[in-house]
Design a protein around this motif. Structure first.
Motif, PDB file in Angstrom:
ATOM      1  N   ARG A 118      40.715  47.004 188.962  1.00  9.20           N
ATOM      2  CA  ARG A 118      40.196  48.067 189.613  1.00  9.20           C
ATOM      3  C   ARG A 118      41.372  49.067 189.928  1.00  9.20           C
ATOM      4  NH1 ARG A 118      37.440  43.954 192.671  1.00  9.20           N
ATOM      5  NH2 ARG A 118      38.906  44.045 194.539  1.00  9.20           N
ATOM      6  N   GLU A 119      42.438  48.766 190.572  1.00  4.79           N
ATOM      7  CA  GLU A 119      43.627  49.510 190.821  1.00  4.79           C
ATOM      8  C   GLU A 119      44.057  50.495 189.525  1.00  4.79           C
ATOM      9  OE1 GLU A 119      44.789  50.429 193.650  1.00  4.79           O
ATOM     10  OE2 GLU A 119      43.415  48.963 194.626  1.00  4.79           O
ATOM     11  N   VAL A 120      44.194  49.674 188.256  1.00  9.87           N
ATOM     12  CA  VAL A 120      44.567  50.338 187.222  1.00  9.87           C
ATOM     13  C   VAL A 120      43.524  51.534 186.546  1.00  9.87           C
ATOM     14  CG1 VAL A 120      44.752  50.096 184.624  1.00  9.87           C
ATOM     15  CG2 VAL A 120      45.937  48.448 186.287  1.00  9.87           C
ATOM     16  N   ALA A 121      42.183  51.007 186.981  1.00 14.36           N
ATOM     17  CA  ALA A 121      41.210  52.142 186.312  1.00 14.36           C
ATOM     18  C   ALA A 121      41.459  53.260 187.428  1.00 14.36           C
ATOM     19  CB  ALA A 121      39.749  51.271 186.607  1.00 14.36           C
ATOM     20  N   ALA A 122      41.487  53.079 188.589  1.00 10.13           N
ATOM     21  CA  ALA A 122      41.505  54.065 189.383  1.00 10.13           C
ATOM     22  C   ALA A 122      42.660  55.277 189.260  1.00 10.13           C
ATOM     23  CB  ALA A 122      41.592  53.623 191.036  1.00 10.13           C
ATOM     24  N   VAL A 123      43.833  54.826 188.723  1.00  9.69           N
ATOM     25  CA  VAL A 123      44.688  55.512 188.455  1.00  9.69           C
ATOM     26  C   VAL A 123      44.884  56.100 187.165  1.00  9.69           C
ATOM     27  CG1 VAL A 123      47.471  55.713 188.500  1.00  9.69           C
ATOM     28  CG2 VAL A 123      46.325  54.432 190.018  1.00  9.69           C
ATOM     29  N   MET A 124      44.221  55.420 186.003  1.00  7.70           N
ATOM     30  CA  MET A 124      44.160  55.807 184.784  1.00  7.70           C
ATOM     31  C   MET A 124      43.483  57.175 184.535  1.00  7.70           C
ATOM     32  SD  MET A 124      42.251  53.617 181.701  1.00  7.70           S
ATOM     33  CE  MET A 124      43.463  52.237 181.667  1.00  7.70           C
ATOM     34  N   ARG A 125      43.911  57.906 183.463  1.00 11.65           N
ATOM     35  CA  ARG A 125      43.344  58.938 183.044  1.00 11.65           C
ATOM     36  C   ARG A 125      43.274  58.937 181.428  1.00 11.65           C
ATOM     37  NH1 ARG A 125      42.769  58.864 187.510  1.00 11.65           N
ATOM     38  NH2 ARG A 125      42.994  60.826 189.297  1.00 11.65           N
ATOM     39  N   ASP A 126      42.323  59.693 180.819  1.00  9.49           N
ATOM     40  CA  ASP A 126      42.018  59.644 179.548  1.00  9.49           C
ATOM     41  C   ASP A 126      42.046  58.319 178.557  1.00  9.49           C
ATOM     42  OD1 ASP A 126      42.550  62.604 179.889  1.00  9.49           O
ATOM     43  OD2 ASP A 126      44.629  62.004 180.368  1.00  9.49           O
ATOM     44  N   ARG A 127      41.717  57.340 179.401  1.00 13.70           N
ATOM     45  CA  ARG A 127      41.462  55.993 178.859  1.00 13.70           C
ATOM     46  C   ARG A 127      42.805  56.007 178.021  1.00 13.70           C
ATOM     47  NH1 ARG A 127      36.860  53.224 178.915  1.00 13.70           N
ATOM     48  NH2 ARG A 127      37.388  51.756 177.278  1.00 13.70           N
ATOM     49  N   CYS A 128      44.108  56.131 178.609  1.00 11.58           N
ATOM     50  CA  CYS A 128      45.314  55.804 177.976  1.00 11.58           C
ATOM     51  C   CYS A 128      45.643  54.350 177.909  1.00 11.58           C
ATOM     52  CB  CYS A 128      46.362  56.494 178.863  1.00 11.58           C
ATOM     53  SG  CYS A 128      46.789  55.760 180.365  1.00 11.58           S
ATOM     54  N   PRO A 129      46.555  53.736 176.988  1.00 10.08           N
ATOM     55  CA  PRO A 129      46.916  52.415 176.819  1.00 10.08           C
ATOM     56  C   PRO A 129      47.454  51.938 178.325  1.00 10.08           C
ATOM     57  CG  PRO A 129      48.393  53.611 175.595  1.00 10.08           C
ATOM     58  CD  PRO A 129      47.129  54.684 175.907  1.00 10.08           C
ATOM     59  N   VAL A 130      47.567  50.692 178.524  1.00 13.17           N
ATOM     60  CA  VAL A 130      48.154  50.013 179.599  1.00 13.17           C
ATOM     61  C   VAL A 130      49.198  49.034 178.883  1.00 13.17           C
ATOM     62  CG1 VAL A 130      47.684  48.509 181.581  1.00 13.17           C
ATOM     63  CG2 VAL A 130      46.013  50.206 180.935  1.00 13.17           C
ATOM     64  N   VAL A 131      50.116  49.035 179.655  1.00 13.18           N
ATOM     65  CA  VAL A 131      51.132  48.190 179.428  1.00 13.18           C
ATOM     66  C   VAL A 131      51.331  47.146 180.521  1.00 13.18           C
ATOM     67  CG1 VAL A 131      53.849  47.794 178.890  1.00 13.18           C
ATOM     68  CG2 VAL A 131      52.814  49.681 178.123  1.00 13.18           C
ATOM     69  N   MET A 132      51.329  45.697 180.177  1.00 14.51           N
ATOM     70  CA  MET A 132      50.962  44.887 181.333  1.00 14.51           C
ATOM     71  C   MET A 132      52.091  43.787 181.243  1.00 14.51           C
ATOM     72  SD  MET A 132      49.037  43.769 183.772  1.00 14.51           S
ATOM     73  CE  MET A 132      47.457  44.605 183.270  1.00 14.51           C
ATOM     74  N   ASP A 133      52.890  43.802 182.264  1.00 13.35           N
ATOM     75  CA  ASP A 133      53.868  42.623 182.264  1.00 13.35           C
ATOM     76  C   ASP A 133      53.351  41.142 182.300  1.00 13.35           C
ATOM     77  OD1 ASP A 133      56.276  41.292 182.534  1.00 13.35           O
ATOM     78  OD2 ASP A 133      56.636  41.998 184.668  1.00 13.35           O
ATOM     79  N   MET A 134      53.840  40.574 181.336  1.00 12.93           N
ATOM     80  CA  MET A 134      53.194  39.263 181.031  1.00 12.93           C
ATOM     81  C   MET A 134      54.171  38.125 181.464  1.00 12.93           C
ATOM     82  SD  MET A 134      50.407  40.014 179.536  1.00 12.93           S
ATOM     83  CE  MET A 134      49.711  38.640 179.083  1.00 12.93           C
ATOM     84  N   GLY A 135      55.453  38.598 182.134  1.00 14.78           N
ATOM     85  CA  GLY A 135      56.360  37.591 182.547  1.00 14.78           C
ATOM     86  C   GLY A 135      55.866  36.959 183.890  1.00 14.78           C
ATOM     87  N   GLY A 136      56.000  35.510 183.980  1.00 13.04           N
ATOM     88  CA  GLY A 136      55.383  34.880 185.135  1.00 13.04           C
ATOM     89  C   GLY A 136      54.063  34.533 184.959  1.00 13.04           C
ATOM     90  N   GLY A 137      53.324  35.021 183.831  1.00 14.49           N
ATOM     91  CA  GLY A 137      51.997  34.491 183.670  1.00 14.49           C
ATOM     92  C   GLY A 137      51.113  35.227 184.664  1.00 14.49           C
ATOM     93  N   TYR A 138      51.345  36.142 185.297  1.00 13.56           N
ATOM     94  CA  TYR A 138      50.105  36.978 186.246  1.00 13.56           C
ATOM     95  C   TYR A 138      49.494  37.982 185.568  1.00 13.56           C
ATOM     96  CZ  TYR A 138      53.423  34.801 189.417  1.00 13.56           C
ATOM     97  OH  TYR A 138      54.266  33.893 190.210  1.00 13.56           O
ATOM     98  N   GLY A 139      49.996  38.367 184.267  1.00 18.85           N
ATOM     99  CA  GLY A 139      49.335  39.370 183.593  1.00 18.85           C
ATOM    100  C   GLY A 139      48.199  39.068 182.690  1.00 18.85           C
TER     101      GLY A 139
END
Length: 539
Positions: free
Chosen positions: A367-388
């Motif tokens: 929800r937070e990502v979608a609220a900030v996102m514009r133009d359906r841009c790609p998302v870079v997600m940190d996968m370290g620690g297994g939380y992403g």
């Protein structure tokens, strides 16, 4: 009121017998062991502030202020230095002030027991050393050379600034010079009205400002309280007591060698004047706006980050170019934060910080990502620690482009300079790529524009590197946490948005062009487009 120089001039003009008589009268009228120097030291003793930062320049009697208050004003005191080996001079000076060492135990931790007073000396060399002082009350908590400490050490141990003695005042007094490394830059943020020239409401030395913790943030309020929430208008309640939160006062009092007669007589000003920059400006003039000295193995030079922040303007390229990418560093639960870093080409918007998200609540992150996102841009997600993992799957299932970032993954890339060095892992490559992008010496200069965020600047400048047989290796994140007292989440998000953002954006554009049957030709890079807009508007 005359200043110190005028008072000294008047005293020097007295005949010897009158001066001796005046000194006897002062000693009779002031029975305390220690008397503050006229000027800033006296103002610091009499300041009503709950938190006082004293100093700026060297030689202003900072250590003597801490010892003098402990020996004359307070019942139970503790004075900290970051390193235990630095406590010896403080302990020796306490004996000189008292005139004897009866009751002084030098065994670790040193403690001076006097009639009606206890002064303890302690160190916190490691970040976790703060836990040793949990729950131990002191009515005076002092820090000598505060910039050497981390912010979390300071805020943790000062939580036990209290007393059970009726009428005994409690306060926190810190002394120090301007920080000369980025790790100490937090004091400029905490005492921003006095030390930060960009602060919108500057304060005068000795002026009180009031602060309270609201939604986990150190927030300036308009008085001692009760404190009201700026958004809801409701009283802020302490969850531990159920009572309304009261603010604590804070101030800064500037001092220097010119305010200390002993240092003037010893010629200390000449010693400070002979120091090289930036130490001369920091220690002689007490300037907090001088350039910080970088560590020789610092990955990103502080000056490059500051120049990128100076290029920033609140006018976003929104609507002129699409959002390039948004990086997400999800929280690990507890007190951790979820950080979002959106950027348009080379232009970074202010980072978005979200607290209170449970570690297993992937939908909240989405929800937070979608609220900030514009133009359906790609998302870079940190996968370290297994939380992403969970947020990534949820975003992909809803048709979003997501690129995972794993800092521990191997890297096959090399530096762009003539050295053509390899990287120990993906994390080292990512941080180095931002370093290369920030380099002002590259053709056309740097096109990166960073928001003026002090914590972000400290995060980006904290990383150190070494050259190994496997290539450039950046110190582990745990090492950075130890030095700055927190996780460099903001810096990590900006690094990911740059290093993986270009690849993610290129992949997203290519996929969209394939879908639409478009063959792009001669497109300007996304990094240049964001900065070009700012240059056209502002020169």
């Amino acid at each position: 009121m005359p200043d110190l120089a005028e008072v000294r001039h008047m005293l020097d003009g007295l005949p010897p017998e009158e001066l001796a008589r005046l000194q006897a009268q002062v000693r009779a009228a002031v029975p305390d062991l220690w008397v503050p120097n006229f000027g800033p030291q006296l103002a610091a003793q009499n300041s009503p502030a709950d938190e006082l930062f004293y100093g700026g320049a060297a030689g202003g009697g900072k250590s003597d202020l801490l010892l003098g208050l402990a020996l004359t004003q307070h019942e139970r005191s503790i004075i900290y230095r970051r390193q235990y080996t630095d406590l010896g001079a403080l302990v020796d000076r306490s004996g000189q002030i008292v005139g004897h060492t009866n009751g002084l135990n030098r065994s670790p931790p040193p403690i001076f027991r006097l009639p009606e007073r206890i002064v303890q000396f302690a160190a916190m060399a490691r970040e976790e050393d703060k836990q040793a002082f949990k729950g131990r009350p002191f009515d005076l908590i002092g820090f000598d050379e505060l910039p050497d400490f981390t912010e979390s050490q300071y805020t943790f141990v000062t939580g036990w600034n209290r007393t059970s003695k009726v009428g005994q005042r409690c306060r926190v007094v810190s002394a120090g010079n301007p920080p000369t490394t980025v790790e100490g830059y937090w004091i400029i943020r905490r005492w921003g009205p006095w030390l930060d020239p960009r602060h919108p409401r500057p304060a005068k030395p000795g002026e009180l400002r009031w602060y309270a913790i609201i939604d986990g943030e150190d927030t300036e309020v308009w008085g001692p309280g009760p404190v009201y929430h700026p958004k809801t208008g409701q009283p802020v309640i302490n969850p531990a007591t159920g009572e309304p939160v009261l603010a604590r006062s804070r101030t800064f009092i500037r001092s220097g060698v010119a305010d200390n007669p002993d240092m003037i007589d010893a010629g200390y000003q000449n010693t400070l004047a002979a120091m090289p920059e930036p130490y001369r400006s920091a220690y002689l003039e007490g300037r907090f706006d001088v350039s910080l000295k970088d560590d020789e193995n610092q990955v990103i030079p502080t000056r490059w980050v500051m120049e990128a922040q100076q290029r920033w303007t609140a006018e976003t390229p929104f609507g002129l170019i699409p959002m390039t990418v948004i990086a997400c560093d999800p929280n690990g639960g507890g007190r951790d934060r979820c950080i979002l870093s959106p950027r348009y080409g080379g232009y970074y918007q202010p980072l978005v910080e979200v607290k209170g998200i449970r570690v297993d609540d992937a939908s909240a992150v989405v929800r937070e990502v979608a609220a900030v996102m514009r133009d359906r841009c790609p998302v870079v997600m940190d996968m370290g620690g297994g939380y992403g993992g969970l947020p990534t799957n949820m975003l992909k299932s809803n048709g979003f482009t997501v690129v995972g970032f794993n800092g521990s993954a191997p890297s096959t890339a090399r530096t762009k300079d003539a050295a053509n060095l390899a990287f120990f892992n993906k994390r080292a490559e990512a941080i180095w790529r931002l370093r290369e992008a920030l380099d002002p010496a590259q053709p056309g200069g740097s096109h990166v524009v960073l928001p003026p965020d002090d914590e972000l600047r400290a995060d980006l400048c904290a990383a150190r590197f070494e050259l190994t047989r496997s290539g450039i290796k950046v110190e582990p994140k745990e090492g950075i946490k130890e030095r700055i007292g927190r996780s460099p989440d903001k810096g990590d998000a900006v690094v990911m948005a740059w290093s993986e953002g270009e690849r993610a954006s290129a992949e997203a554009v290519a996929a969209r062009n394939r879908e639409w049957g478009i063959t792009p030709r001669g497109q300007e890079t996304t990094a240049n487009r964001g900065y070009a807009h700012i240059k056209r508007k502002h020169g």
